[in-house]
Design a protein around this motif. Sequence first.
Motif, PDB file in Angstrom:
ATOM      1  N   HIS A 162      32.529  34.977  43.970  1.00 31.81           N
ATOM      2  CA  HIS A 162      32.791  35.984  42.949  1.00 31.81           C
ATOM      3  C   HIS A 162      34.291  36.192  42.847  1.00 31.81           C
ATOM      4  CE1 HIS A 162      28.627  37.801  42.403  1.00 31.81           C
ATOM      5  NE2 HIS A 162      28.459  36.935  43.390  1.00 31.81           N
ATOM      6  N   VAL A 163      34.765  36.426  41.644  1.00 33.32           N
ATOM      7  CA  VAL A 163      36.184  36.667  41.416  1.00 33.32           C
ATOM      8  C   VAL A 163      36.355  38.018  40.728  1.00 33.32           C
ATOM      9  CG1 VAL A 163      38.286  35.865  40.279  1.00 33.32           C
ATOM     10  CG2 VAL A 163      36.693  34.203  41.243  1.00 33.32           C
ATOM     11  N   ARG A 164      37.209  38.845  41.298  1.00 35.14           N
ATOM     12  CA  ARG A 164      37.499  40.141  40.696  1.00 35.14           C
ATOM     13  C   ARG A 164      38.632  39.965  39.675  1.00 35.14           C
ATOM     14  NH1 ARG A 164      37.845  42.720  45.014  1.00 35.14           N
ATOM     15  NH2 ARG A 164      40.103  42.623  45.369  1.00 35.14           N
ATOM     16  N   ILE A 165      38.418  40.432  38.462  1.00 39.20           N
ATOM     17  CA  ILE A 165      39.386  40.265  37.383  1.00 39.20           C
ATOM     18  C   ILE A 165      40.289  41.496  37.296  1.00 39.20           C
ATOM     19  CG2 ILE A 165      39.687  39.901  34.907  1.00 39.20           C
ATOM     20  CD1 ILE A 165      38.519  37.506  36.411  1.00 39.20           C
ATOM     21  N   ASP A 166      41.568  41.233  37.203  1.00 39.52           N
ATOM     22  CA  ASP A 166      42.537  42.318  37.016  1.00 39.52           C
ATOM     23  C   ASP A 166      42.469  42.811  35.570  1.00 39.52           C
ATOM     24  OD1 ASP A 166      45.498  43.113  36.111  1.00 39.52           O
ATOM     25  OD2 ASP A 166      45.265  43.552  38.260  1.00 39.52           O
ATOM     26  N   ASP A 167      42.249  44.108  35.380  1.00 41.16           N
ATOM     27  CA  ASP A 167      42.063  44.652  34.031  1.00 41.16           C
ATOM     28  C   ASP A 167      43.307  44.484  33.163  1.00 41.16           C
ATOM     29  OD1 ASP A 167      39.481  45.413  34.573  1.00 41.16           O
ATOM     30  OD2 ASP A 167      40.024  47.443  35.194  1.00 41.16           O
ATOM     31  N   ALA A 168      44.469  44.547  33.777  1.00 40.75           N
ATOM     32  CA  ALA A 168      45.704  44.489  32.988  1.00 40.75           C
ATOM     33  C   ALA A 168      46.011  43.069  32.532  1.00 40.75           C
ATOM     34  CB  ALA A 168      46.874  45.043  33.811  1.00 40.75           C
ATOM     35  N   ALA A 175      42.389  36.407  37.425  1.00 38.26           N
ATOM     36  CA  ALA A 175      41.883  36.701  38.758  1.00 38.26           C
ATOM     37  C   ALA A 175      42.857  37.576  39.533  1.00 38.26           C
ATOM     38  CB  ALA A 175      41.638  35.398  39.515  1.00 38.26           C
ATOM     39  N   SER A 176      42.324  38.614  40.158  1.00 38.00           N
ATOM     40  CA  SER A 176      43.135  39.522  40.958  1.00 38.00           C
ATOM     41  C   SER A 176      43.508  38.866  42.274  1.00 38.00           C
ATOM     42  CB  SER A 176      42.360  40.809  41.224  1.00 38.00           C
ATOM     43  OG  SER A 176      43.047  41.652  42.113  1.00 38.00           O
ATOM     44  N   ASP A 177      44.716  39.147  42.762  1.00 38.78           N
ATOM     45  CA  ASP A 177      45.135  38.612  44.058  1.00 38.78           C
ATOM     46  C   ASP A 177      44.183  39.108  45.148  1.00 38.78           C
ATOM     47  OD1 ASP A 177      47.265  37.354  42.890  1.00 38.78           O
ATOM     48  OD2 ASP A 177      48.694  38.962  43.332  1.00 38.78           O
ATOM     49  N   GLY A 178      43.685  38.169  45.934  1.00 32.08           N
ATOM     50  CA  GLY A 178      42.748  38.535  47.000  1.00 32.08           C
ATOM     51  C   GLY A 178      41.387  38.936  46.486  1.00 32.08           C
ATOM     52  N   GLY A 179      41.100  38.636  45.219  1.00 37.12           N
ATOM     53  CA  GLY A 179      39.842  39.083  44.620  1.00 37.12           C
ATOM     54  C   GLY A 179      38.698  38.101  44.742  1.00 37.12           C
TER      55      GLY A 179
END
Length: 331
Positions: A235-241, A245-249
Amino acid sequence: MFEASQLVFYYAVSPVHMGAGSAIGAIDSPIQREVHTLHPMFAGSGLKGALRHHFNRAWPRAEGDSSKPNSLINRIFGPDTGASDFAGALSLSDAQLVALPVRSLKGGFAYVTSPLALARLHRLATQAGMAVDWAVPAVAENQAVTASASLLGQRPGAAVGAPASQLVLEAFEFTATVDVAAQSGLRAISKWIAGYALPTSANAFFANKFEVDMVLLSDTDFAHFTRHAMVVEPHVRIDDASGTASDGGLFYVENLPPETLMVGLAQASIERFKKNSRNADSGALLTAPEVLAHVFAGASSAAPGIGGKLLQIGGDATTGRGLVMVQAAQG
């Protein structure tokens, strides 16, 4: 304490994530496992909570309203608040592993089990008062017993006309017994299980496959697959801004694979009530068999049971995870 018991099968239709919190290792979010076998399991508390959630929406408001102390759902599962007032009449045990789908060179996949898994099923079925007319078979390490020859291939270099005895599961090769009595014994077990766990016409394909493609491995060989044959999803966490992909996500989630079969007990007592809350004109209390019937067969056409239907358990419901078919065995 409990006056009625029923064997309940849980058949995974989608990957299932009954989470066990975080862990140290490659898997960030592992599934629940038994501490002594490391077999996957479903905690009884999670199953009961999922059932209550299901009936809160499946039953009419008058029956499924947890805010009403005398609603049917509170009488069966226990009060939503004020848990000390009275105990629920239904108890669910942890669900144990019966058979695990493992990739096979032939036939797509096999339903793999072990003597330990079958012995535990035998014990639960006996405790539920069912007639169990089969004994737990034995098998040596690196050997296999198959319910039929459908998954077997000819071993390289075998004599012309020799029985097929090569079984390939994932990257491992097993020697399958050509003992007709052993095969027929396992076939009787697979037919017994399929008849109770997958009884409806909608499951005819999988019931037939279970009957012919069941494989018995030793407890040691089976343990490898129970630990390493799960579905692991990144799973990859997406940075809203940034929209990237969020760092460490990046994290990994473990799931029980679809087509896995689990089993547990449902037990019931006579319906309980709050002290001093009943009077001479109070309605009759539900008996233990009636409690089980309400849950699995249904109280009425307007308040259907869960038997033969899908139940969502565990996490990731919005991505289609956690769908299991619940089937109470009628023995």
